[in-house]
Design a protein around this motif. Sequence first.
Motif, short mmCIF file in Angstrom:
data_model
loop_
_atom_site.label_atom_id
_atom_site.label_comp_id
_atom_site.label_asym_id
_atom_site.label_seq_id
_atom_site.Cartn_x
_atom_site.Cartn_y
_atom_site.Cartn_z
N ARG A 33 0.84 -1.21 0.00
CA ARG A 33 0.00 0.00 0.00
C ARG A 33 0.87 1.25 0.00
N ASP B 118 0.24 3.71 -3.09
CA ASP B 118 -0.85 4.63 -2.79
C ASP B 118 -0.46 6.09 -3.05
N ARG B 119 -1.28 6.74 -3.85
CA ARG B 119 -1.12 8.14 -4.23
C ARG B 119 0.16 8.41 -5.03
N LYS B 120 0.63 7.37 -5.70
CA LYS B 120 1.84 7.49 -6.51
C LYS B 120 1.50 7.49 -7.99
N GLU B 121 2.30 8.25 -8.73
CA GLU B 121 2.27 8.19 -10.19
C GLU B 121 3.51 7.43 -10.60
N ASP C 64 -3.43 8.93 -13.65
CA ASP C 64 -3.51 10.07 -12.74
C ASP C 64 -2.72 9.76 -11.47
N ARG C 65 -2.97 8.67 -10.80
CA ARG C 65 -2.19 8.13 -9.70
C ARG C 65 -2.96 6.95 -9.13
N PHE C 66 -2.24 6.08 -8.44
CA PHE C 66 -2.90 4.97 -7.77
C PHE C 66 -3.53 5.46 -6.47
N ILE C 67 -4.70 4.97 -6.16
CA ILE C 67 -5.37 5.25 -4.89
C ILE C 67 -5.73 3.90 -4.28
N PHE D 271 -6.15 -1.22 -5.57
CA PHE D 271 -5.89 0.14 -6.02
C PHE D 271 -6.77 0.47 -7.22
N CYS E 75 -7.08 3.51 -10.48
CA CYS E 75 -6.44 4.63 -11.18
C CYS E 75 -7.18 4.87 -12.49
#
Length: 148
Positions: A94, A98-101, A111-114, A134, A136
């Motif tokens: 995670r 998480d929140r990575k491009e 856009d980015r992984f959530i 995740f 995206c």
Amino acid sequence: MSDALNALKTAAIDALKADAGVAAFCGPRVYETVPRDSRGDAADVVTPYVFLAGFNWRGKEAGCSPWFGVSLRFHAVSTRFAAGEARSLADAVRFALDRKEIAIAGGHTIDRFIAIAGGDVVGATEPHEVFVEFACELFDATPYPDPA
């Protein structure tokens, strides 16, 4: 499956393999599919490891190029007593995405992984499995074919 979707799978797996937190638990053992022996059995695979357990996409419209809503589900697997190691490995997965491009081959972008879900895999008692899912948005760099 489009080149963009295949490139996204590869990039996500490569990002996990390159992450120091994930590698501290499982080294390079991040798989698209779990390796099998000659009998088709995965029981001999060294744990802990991570594998891509689910990959889903939904087509969307973005002008002249395809666009996808994508979800990826990774399972963290351990045979150690209780599920603590699997949960810690899932946390590392995670934190890695998480929140990575991430860079994707072929000029495709996300856009980015959530991280959208996680928890114990129901029915998996031995080995222990914990999932992280995740989502995206994937923008395909390949335009739609000319309808001419």
